[in-house]
Design a protein around this motif. Structure first.
Motif, mmCIF file in Angstrom:
data_model
loop_
_atom_site.group_PDB
_atom_site.id
_atom_site.type_symbol
_atom_site.label_atom_id
_atom_site.label_comp_id
_atom_site.label_asym_id
_atom_site.label_seq_id
_atom_site.Cartn_x
_atom_site.Cartn_y
_atom_site.Cartn_z
ATOM 1 N N ALA A 1 0.836 -1.204 0.000
ATOM 2 C CA ALA A 1 0.000 0.000 0.000
ATOM 3 C C ALA A 1 0.870 1.254 0.000
ATOM 4 N N ILE A 2 1.913 1.263 0.825
ATOM 5 C CA ILE A 2 2.813 2.408 0.890
ATOM 6 C C ILE A 2 3.603 2.543 -0.414
ATOM 7 N N GLU A 3 4.079 1.415 -0.915
ATOM 8 C CA GLU A 3 4.855 1.423 -2.147
ATOM 9 C C GLU A 3 4.033 2.009 -3.297
ATOM 10 N N CYS A 4 2.755 1.704 -3.303
ATOM 11 C CA CYS A 4 1.886 2.241 -4.345
ATOM 12 C C CYS A 4 1.842 3.763 -4.281
ATOM 13 N N LEU A 5 1.792 4.327 -3.085
ATOM 14 C CA LEU A 5 1.725 5.778 -2.937
ATOM 15 C C LEU A 5 2.984 6.452 -3.472
ATOM 16 N N THR A 6 4.131 5.777 -3.359
ATOM 17 C CA THR A 6 5.369 6.381 -3.861
ATOM 18 C C THR A 6 5.337 6.530 -5.378
ATOM 19 N N GLN B 1 10.910 4.097 9.846
ATOM 20 C CA GLN B 1 9.510 3.682 9.987
ATOM 21 C C GLN B 1 9.074 2.810 8.816
ATOM 22 N N ILE B 2 9.464 3.221 7.620
ATOM 23 C CA ILE B 2 9.106 2.440 6.435
ATOM 24 C C ILE B 2 9.884 1.141 6.389
ATOM 25 N N MET B 3 11.154 1.160 6.779
ATOM 26 C CA MET B 3 11.970 -0.052 6.724
ATOM 27 C C MET B 3 11.481 -1.100 7.711
ATOM 28 N N TYR B 4 10.912 -0.676 8.827
ATOM 29 C CA TYR B 4 10.343 -1.649 9.770
ATOM 30 C C TYR B 4 9.201 -2.414 9.101
ATOM 31 N N ILE B 5 8.353 -1.705 8.373
ATOM 32 C CA ILE B 5 7.235 -2.349 7.677
ATOM 33 C C ILE B 5 7.765 -3.237 6.560
ATOM 34 N N THR C 1 8.753 -11.678 13.226
ATOM 35 C CA THR C 1 8.826 -11.199 14.604
ATOM 36 C C THR C 1 8.251 -9.793 14.768
ATOM 37 N N ALA C 2 7.830 -9.182 13.676
ATOM 38 C CA ALA C 2 7.334 -7.811 13.758
ATOM 39 C C ALA C 2 6.015 -7.747 14.522
ATOM 40 N N ASP C 3 5.767 -6.615 15.139
ATOM 41 C CA ASP C 3 4.528 -6.355 15.863
ATOM 42 C C ASP C 3 3.473 -5.921 14.852
ATOM 43 N N ARG C 4 2.456 -6.777 14.629
ATOM 44 C CA ARG C 4 1.440 -6.456 13.626
ATOM 45 C C ARG C 4 0.742 -5.142 13.941
ATOM 46 N N GLN C 5 0.443 -4.908 15.200
ATOM 47 C CA GLN C 5 -0.265 -3.686 15.563
ATOM 48 C C GLN C 5 0.572 -2.455 15.209
ATOM 49 N N ARG C 6 1.861 -2.523 15.475
ATOM 50 C CA ARG C 6 2.733 -1.396 15.121
ATOM 51 C C ARG C 6 2.759 -1.199 13.612
ATOM 52 N N VAL C 7 2.868 -2.280 12.859
ATOM 53 C CA VAL C 7 2.886 -2.190 11.395
ATOM 54 C C VAL C 7 1.610 -1.527 10.887
ATOM 55 N N MET C 8 0.470 -1.954 11.430
ATOM 56 C CA MET C 8 -0.818 -1.426 10.971
ATOM 57 C C MET C 8 -0.960 0.053 11.334
ATOM 58 N N ILE C 9 -0.663 0.414 12.571
ATOM 59 C CA ILE C 9 -0.815 1.800 13.007
ATOM 60 C C ILE C 9 0.114 2.723 12.205
ATOM 61 N N ASP C 10 1.355 2.298 12.007
ATOM 62 C CA ASP C 10 2.294 3.116 11.233
ATOM 63 C C ASP C 10 1.830 3.277 9.794
ATOM 64 N N THR C 11 1.298 2.207 9.204
ATOM 65 C CA THR C 11 0.834 2.289 7.827
ATOM 66 C C THR C 11 -0.364 3.222 7.704
ATOM 67 N N TRP C 12 -1.279 3.134 8.659
ATOM 68 C CA TRP C 12 -2.438 4.036 8.641
ATOM 69 C C TRP C 12 -1.969 5.491 8.790
ATOM 70 N N ALA C 13 -0.964 5.721 9.630
ATOM 71 C CA ALA C 13 -0.449 7.079 9.826
ATOM 72 C C ALA C 13 0.189 7.613 8.541
ATOM 73 N N ILE C 14 0.961 6.757 7.870
ATOM 74 C CA ILE C 14 1.606 7.170 6.623
ATOM 75 C C ILE C 14 0.555 7.473 5.557
ATOM 76 N N THR C 15 -0.457 6.640 5.473
ATOM 77 C CA THR C 15 -1.524 6.867 4.494
ATOM 78 C C THR C 15 -2.274 8.163 4.792
ATOM 79 N N MET C 16 -2.525 8.407 6.071
ATOM 80 C CA MET C 16 -3.207 9.645 6.449
ATOM 81 C C MET C 16 -2.367 10.857 6.081
#
Length: 238
Positions: free
Chosen positions: A159-164, A192-196, A213-228
């Protein structure tokens, strides 16, 4: 003591009339026993376990049930050329008369209150602007990130890659520069992007066995923030 949990759900599209005979699986490590069947696209899934579950445990059980049933339904869909999806709707614990209807939202995402930052009509206008092609694909992937927890990181990064690509297709000569301009204009750090990206890489590269091992909740919240932030950028750049 054993506890019996009954989960029910549905196969989409319901008109497909999916049927799977009763299937029993004994989980050797835990001693739990699961049974499930599908009749006329309605799912019945039971778990017999020694563990008494609270609401959080029932939600985890829902994810487990969806994974088990989806494996079977995906197999059937492949054989008959159909794209099925499934949804587990409720959990009943008969001994204690517990009854939980699962929500349709990720609570920690709804609590971000982004609906207060952008009006629906504003978002529609952006989707019909020069940013629309990129944001529509992004929102499509974010829907899939919610619906398929095991692949959330994959869909979030895509989703983030598409925005770029908005920047890549509007004068930026290469991907590396597009990412840099994206981060500068949106206001997001590379870390932030590299973590995702790191969380997404195993599935992106087709490796289902690599431990994630990534925290799904962190990935989701960060992605929503970037999209916003991209939406805010689009509003001010229109």
């Amino acid at each position: 003591m054993k506890y019996l949990y009954m989960l029910t759900g549905v196969v989409h599209p319901e008109r497909a009339d999916v049927n799977v005979t009763s299937t029993r699986i004994e989980l050797g490590d835990s001693g739990d026993v699961i049974n499930f069947s599908i009749y006329k696209s309605r799912i019945a899934f039971t778990v017999e376990t020694a563990t008494l579950l609270n609401e959080s445990g029932m939600n985890s059980l829902r994810l487990f049930a969806e994974e088990q049933v989806r494996t079977v339904v995906d197999s059937l869909g492949f054989l008959v050329g159909c794209g099925y999806d499934i949804e587990i709707i409720q959990c009943i614990e008969p001994q204690h008369q517990g009854h939980l209807i699962f929500g349709v939202e990720e609570k920690y995402l709804s609590e971000l209150n982004y609906a207060e930052l952008v009006e629906p009509i504003e978002l529609v206008e952006i989707l019909n602007s020069k940013f629309g092609a990129y944001l529509r694909r992004c929102l499509n992937d974010l829907r899939l990130a919610i619906r398929t927890p095991k692949d959330s990181a994959f869909y979030c990064y895509r989703a983030i890659e598409c925005l770029t690509h908005y920047f890549l297709n509007n004068g930026t000569p290469n991907k590396s520069e597009a990412w840099q301009i994206f981060r500068d204009n949106i206001g997001v750090s590379k870390d932030q992007i590299m973590y995702i990206k790191k969380a997404a890489d195993p599935i992106r590269h087709g490796n289902p066995l690599e431990v994630q091992t990534a925290d799904r909740q962190r990935v989701m919240i960060d992605t929503w923030a970037i999209t916003m932030k991209f939406i805010t950028f689009a509003k001010t750049s229109a």
